[in-house]
Design an enzyme around this catalytic site. Structure first.
Site, PDB file in Angstrom:
ATOM      1  N   ASN A   9     -15.784  12.752  -7.888  1.00 42.00           N
ATOM      2  CA  ASN A   9     -15.030  12.311  -9.068  1.00 42.00           C
ATOM      3  C   ASN A   9     -15.941  11.375  -9.847  1.00 42.00           C
ATOM      4  OD1 ASN A   9     -13.314  11.254 -10.944  1.00 42.00           O
ATOM      5  ND2 ASN A   9     -11.940  10.245  -9.469  1.00 42.00           N
ATOM      6  N   LYS A  11     -15.468  10.048 -12.633  1.00 42.60           N
ATOM      7  CA  LYS A  11     -14.714   9.072 -13.448  1.00 42.60           C
ATOM      8  C   LYS A  11     -15.338   8.990 -14.847  1.00 42.60           C
ATOM      9  CE  LYS A  11     -13.249   6.840  -9.229  1.00 42.60           C
ATOM     10  NZ  LYS A  11     -12.818   5.669  -8.515  1.00 42.60           N
ATOM     11  N   HIS A  95      -4.429  10.421  -9.589  1.00 40.85           N
ATOM     12  CA  HIS A  95      -5.377   9.426  -9.088  1.00 40.85           C
ATOM     13  C   HIS A  95      -4.778   8.030  -9.273  1.00 40.85           C
ATOM     14  CE1 HIS A  95      -8.951   6.968  -8.664  1.00 40.85           C
ATOM     15  NE2 HIS A  95      -9.493   7.988  -8.031  1.00 40.85           N
ATOM     16  N   GLU A  97      -6.008   5.411 -10.316  1.00 37.76           N
ATOM     17  CA  GLU A  97      -6.344   4.794 -11.611  1.00 37.76           C
ATOM     18  C   GLU A  97      -5.408   5.318 -12.702  1.00 37.76           C
ATOM     19  OE1 GLU A  97     -10.530   5.677 -11.337  1.00 37.76           O
ATOM     20  OE2 GLU A  97     -10.654   4.237  -9.692  1.00 37.76           O
ATOM     21  N   GLU A 167      -6.292   8.331  -0.778  1.00 40.89           N
ATOM     22  CA  GLU A 167      -7.198   7.312  -1.306  1.00 40.89           C
ATOM     23  C   GLU A 167      -6.497   5.954  -1.278  1.00 40.89           C
ATOM     24  OE1 GLU A 167     -10.407   9.336  -3.921  1.00 40.89           O
ATOM     25  OE2 GLU A 167      -8.840   8.543  -5.196  1.00 40.89           O
ATOM     26  N   GLY A 173     -13.822   1.902  -4.815  1.00 37.52           N
ATOM     27  CA  GLY A 173     -14.804   1.135  -5.593  1.00 37.52           C
ATOM     28  C   GLY A 173     -15.026  -0.263  -5.065  1.00 37.52           C
ATOM     29  N   SER A 213     -14.762   4.556  -1.233  1.00 35.24           N
ATOM     30  CA  SER A 213     -16.055   4.057  -0.758  1.00 35.24           C
ATOM     31  C   SER A 213     -16.697   4.962   0.289  1.00 35.24           C
ATOM     32  CB  SER A 213     -15.911   2.616  -0.239  1.00 35.24           C
ATOM     33  OG  SER A 213     -15.469   1.768  -1.287  1.00 35.24           O
TER      34      SER A 213
END
Ligand code: 13P
Length: 256
Positions: A9, A11, A95, A97, A167, A173, A213
């Site tokens: 991904n 992003k 996701h 985010e 996730e 991140g 990560s």
């Protein structure tokens, strides 16, 4: 042989030149992809260019999001049909985010999953708890709710096209990875939910990726776990060498 799926991904990262260089490196250096499924999910504007570079390599391309409607007055949005048109096989949906920064609801995500399947796209559906939810021992409750909601409009027969990505938000991140055991525990939960919600055959065939990560250093341990069937990789998918090493860790596990 185990079925494994590693996806990158990207992003909102890389410019056009960098994207094409990365795709070109994957094209020339990723070998032996018959043992493993691999995809990259670049930003919308680069999809077509990347799909062209990766054509016939066995590396699929996916969007990072899509809208629930086919067309219309939805400024700034992209439809599933447009993703197909740009060469996508996959689309990431839900996701964290999108959920947390852009306020996507469980219901909106469920509609997107349904629409993706009807457009012939394979959704990668993300679930995962926040740090606070984990501290409050609400991981199981949160993941169960997200899973059951996201798949509420999906027929059992369409589940072969669906990948789940677990996730944990606190691992995204942050450099803080879930331990292989923590990941495997939640993956086992997701697999049992799939068994209850659909049937044992769906549960057994379901690919459940871990994301948060994932790096070359931890990929083999994570992917070695029984219920961890792949990875959804953010930062480490932006460097060909790192992403290729993660793919290699997956291939080794697929063979074992
Ligand atoms: P990182 O690998 O950068 O933690 O991102 C994970 C992720 O969100 C993939 O979708």
């Amino acid at each position: 042989m185990r079925k494994l799926f590693v996806a990158g991904n990207w992003k909102m990262n890389l410019d056009r030149e960098q994207s094409l260089v990365l795709a070109g490196q994957l094209r020339s250096e990723a070998g032996g992809l018959e043992d493993i499924t691999v995809a990259v999910c670049p930003p919308f504007v680069y999809l077509k260019g990347i799909a062209d570079v990766l054509k016939d390599t066995g590396i699929g391309v996916g969007g990072q999001n899509m809208h629930t409607e086919s067309s219309g007055a939805f400024t700034g949005e992209v439809s599933g049909g447009m993703l197909r048109d740009a060469g996508c096989e996959y689309v990431i949906i839900g996701h964290s985010e999108r959920r947390h920064i852009f306020g996507e609801s469980d219901e909106f995500i469920a509609e997107k999953v349904k629409k993706a399947l009807s457009e012939g796209l394979k959704p990668i559906v993300c679930v995962g708890e926040t740090l606070e939810q984990r501290k409050n021992e609400e991981t199981q409750k949160t993941v169960s709710r997200q899973f059951e909601s996201a798949l509420q409009y999906v027929d059992k027969d369409d589940m072969a096209a669906v990948t789940i990505a677990y996730e944990p938000v606190w691992a995204i991140g942050t450099g803080r990875t879930a331990t292989p055991q923590q990941a495997d525990d939640v993956h086992a939960l997701i697999r049992s939910l799939a068994g209850d919600f659909f049937d044992p055959e769906v549960a057994e065939g379901l690919i459940i990726q871990y994301g948060g990560s994932v790096k070359p250093e931890n990929a083999a341990d994570l992917l070695g776990k029984e219920n961890v069937d792949g990875a959804l990789v953010g930062g480490a998918s932006l460097t060909a060498a790192d992403f290729l090493q993660i793919i290699e860790a997956g291939r080794t596990n697929a063979k074992s």
